[in-house]
Design an enzyme around this catalytic site. Sequence first.
Site, PDB file in Angstrom:
ATOM      1  N   GLU A  34      35.537  47.243  45.920  1.00 25.57           N
ATOM      2  CA  GLU A  34      34.584  46.492  46.426  1.00 25.57           C
ATOM      3  C   GLU A  34      33.047  46.433  45.790  1.00 25.57           C
ATOM      4  O   GLU A  34      32.708  45.476  45.613  1.00 25.57           O
ATOM      5  CB  GLU A  34      34.570  46.632  47.713  1.00 25.57           C
ATOM      6  CG  GLU A  34      35.697  46.357  48.640  1.00 25.57           C
ATOM      7  CD  GLU A  34      36.273  44.958  48.550  1.00 25.57           C
ATOM      8  OE1 GLU A  34      35.702  43.899  48.139  1.00 25.57           O
ATOM      9  OE2 GLU A  34      37.322  44.613  49.021  1.00 25.57           O
ATOM     10  N   ARG A  75      31.801  43.192  43.106  1.00 28.11           N
ATOM     11  CA  ARG A  75      30.482  42.522  43.811  1.00 28.11           C
ATOM     12  C   ARG A  75      29.163  42.839  43.499  1.00 28.11           C
ATOM     13  O   ARG A  75      28.618  41.718  43.319  1.00 28.11           O
ATOM     14  CB  ARG A  75      30.813  42.689  45.472  1.00 28.11           C
ATOM     15  CG  ARG A  75      32.111  42.263  46.222  1.00 28.11           C
ATOM     16  CD  ARG A  75      32.062  42.145  47.743  1.00 28.11           C
ATOM     17  NE  ARG A  75      33.219  42.221  48.345  1.00 28.11           N
ATOM     18  CZ  ARG A  75      33.512  41.682  49.531  1.00 28.11           C
ATOM     19  NH1 ARG A  75      32.626  41.005  49.963  1.00 28.11           N
ATOM     20  NH2 ARG A  75      34.762  41.697  50.063  1.00 28.11           N
ATOM     21  N   ASP A 131      47.519  41.687  44.157  1.00 30.04           N
ATOM     22  CA  ASP A 131      47.227  40.522  43.462  1.00 30.04           C
ATOM     23  C   ASP A 131      46.301  40.763  42.082  1.00 30.04           C
ATOM     24  O   ASP A 131      46.701  40.408  41.134  1.00 30.04           O
ATOM     25  CB  ASP A 131      46.373  39.811  44.309  1.00 30.04           C
ATOM     26  CG  ASP A 131      45.128  40.549  45.235  1.00 30.04           C
ATOM     27  OD1 ASP A 131      44.916  41.782  44.782  1.00 30.04           O
ATOM     28  OD2 ASP A 131      44.244  39.810  45.830  1.00 30.04           O
ATOM     29  N   GLU A 178      40.549  31.743  46.954  1.00 32.97           N
ATOM     30  CA  GLU A 178      41.576  31.645  46.197  1.00 32.97           C
ATOM     31  C   GLU A 178      42.134  30.352  45.572  1.00 32.97           C
ATOM     32  O   GLU A 178      42.435  29.931  44.526  1.00 32.97           O
ATOM     33  CB  GLU A 178      42.762  32.591  46.466  1.00 32.97           C
ATOM     34  CG  GLU A 178      42.477  34.057  46.266  1.00 32.97           C
ATOM     35  CD  GLU A 178      41.551  34.486  47.518  1.00 32.97           C
ATOM     36  OE1 GLU A 178      40.895  35.620  47.381  1.00 32.97           O
ATOM     37  OE2 GLU A 178      41.604  33.822  48.539  1.00 32.97           O
ATOM     38  N   THR A 211      37.298  39.049  39.564  1.00 29.67           N
ATOM     39  CA  THR A 211      37.960  38.766  40.340  1.00 29.67           C
ATOM     40  C   THR A 211      37.018  38.326  41.743  1.00 29.67           C
ATOM     41  O   THR A 211      37.605  37.668  42.782  1.00 29.67           O
ATOM     42  CB  THR A 211      38.780  39.698  40.952  1.00 29.67           C
ATOM     43  OG1 THR A 211      39.957  39.219  41.895  1.00 29.67           O
ATOM     44  CG2 THR A 211      38.104  40.853  41.640  1.00 29.67           C
TER      45      THR A 211
END
Length: 633
Positions: free
Chosen positions: A222, A226, A366, A532, A619
């Site tokens: 994360e 980010r 994913d 998404e 992502t």
Amino acid sequence: MSKTLPYSMKDVHYDNAKFRQRSFLKVISQTLVNSNMKRDCAKCSMGKFLVLLLFCGLGYLMLTHTSTTHSVFGGQEKDSNRLKVGDELITDGTSRLRRFLRKPPRLPPRLSPDEIGNVNKSVHVPGKLNTGSKWIDRQHSVKKAFSHAWSGYKNHAMGFDELMPLSQRGMDGLGGLGATVVDALDTAMIMGLDEVVSEAGSWVETHLPERINQKGQVNLFETTIRILGGLLSAYHLSGGEQGGNQTHKGPEPIIYLENARSLADRLLTAFTSSPTAIPFSDVILRDQSAQPAPGGLSSTSEVSTLQLEFNYLSFLTGDSKYSMESMKVLEHMKTLPKVKGLVPIYISPQSGEFSGDTIRLGSRGDSYYEYLIKVWLQNKASNWTYLYEMYDEAMKGVKHLLVQKSIPNGLLFVGELPYGPKGSFSPKMDHLVCFLPGTLALGATKGITKEEAIKRNLLTLEDLENLKLAEDLVKTCFEMYSVTSTGLAPEIAYFNIEGNSEGGLDGGNKSSEYVNDISIKYADRHNLLRPETVESLFVLYRITEDPKYREWGWEIFEAFEKYTKVDSGGYSSLDDVTVIPPHKRDKMETFFLGETLKYLYLLFGDSSLIPLDEFVFNTEAHPFPIQRTNKRE
């Protein structure tokens, strides 16, 4: 008027006067008065005779001239006074006289350079403006939504990771690094919101260095996607490495890069502390130490979704350690056994082996597949062709093992193998899986339009097949929104298939064609403002140029505006998308500003803004430039 005019206004007035309308009689009279012909002809009787003969001839031509001009519109003659004789169109004398005396077309007046500039600003092509202006207006609506979300965060939660919009306070759920500030920063840059850039950039400069040094446990994945990703993208877009237009307010670009490097140096301990190539999941920033997650396992997607960020940092700094440590993960995964390219969702840092049998493209699986193609695209100059081969094999496995059709209306969807390839198939599809249509399209054309790829003969039959699957799957993702009462998708949907149908659990929109294809269980009906589907709509629109993807995106945006907006500022996740009004959850995820609104803004904007053949998105939707060489020049 400009002081640099090469002529005076007297010249302009003179030129304009030349194009004013004058009657036929006035033209003749002025000619006779002003020319030498009057003086010359008055001196002899022969001259007078010739002038009289000239006027008689003109009168004869007016009365007897026959037009052979054809004028047909839509297969029929426009002038009802014309009679068709053979191949000629003959007009009567009245119409001949009218046409002869008809005024010539008026020419435009001559304008000064200043006036020309003003006119050019207002010139447009009506058809294109009508289409373009609609999307400019819709793009502006997304910008307003971002400003509303930011204002709520700034007023009630500045410096916290996330906003609780109903409680009007902040919370730290991502380690306390001000995640919303950094996640939203490059979105504000792309939207040209300089005030937000200044506020967020100043916070980064003033507060982030201390937090990186003093905060405790953070999640490697994360924090990388980010915070590290957001800082690197902000560096590029603010003009670092001459990658952007240095017009944004805020600190110098180097501030973003320095913070990125400081953070990455601490995150590297997750790699160097592990006994294998698989990093630990958690890092203690102030101690520069790392530890595994409770239970000891790491998520497959998390350890394989770090490479875009660390590779780009190595490119910018010239220090290869970041890229080397992160790429060891994928190089090691290349050697592990797979099921037609598909992998389990857990992996052990202690053994370096996959753990369990569950195979899915939803949570914990994913972005492994996403980064295989994106890391290859980012670094095509490198000898990492194995990544494309792993991606290609995995997509074949998806089509062979995970794609099925729903009943009764045949929506294509991607299911799961919760007990591996030898176990039963589950028709469960997370909203997270809706990244896949965009990834498939990107893998097919490598970021250029389908039309251009076909023109250059770049698409294989498999590429075309993957592109068709991408279009089918993004339709399914959109229908996951359309079947609900709110027009917003649930976190998880189940698809009815032969021998497995969930009755009485539809999304609430009885008018939807697919209401009987999709079931939504009570525990899965929440919506987290996820990006998404709009991400894939953005990519599919850029590649196929089909306007329906924009229209679908607008419908989703309108539903967000209607049901998730909080008047005091911000937007909120929902508890249940199948009921109206839906109950709000009191949390605004950082990715709503970092991803969802960014992709919607780009979807409604010009394709030259962050082009897909020049940038690759991590992502978390932070764009990095594609590296044409292995080293920064």
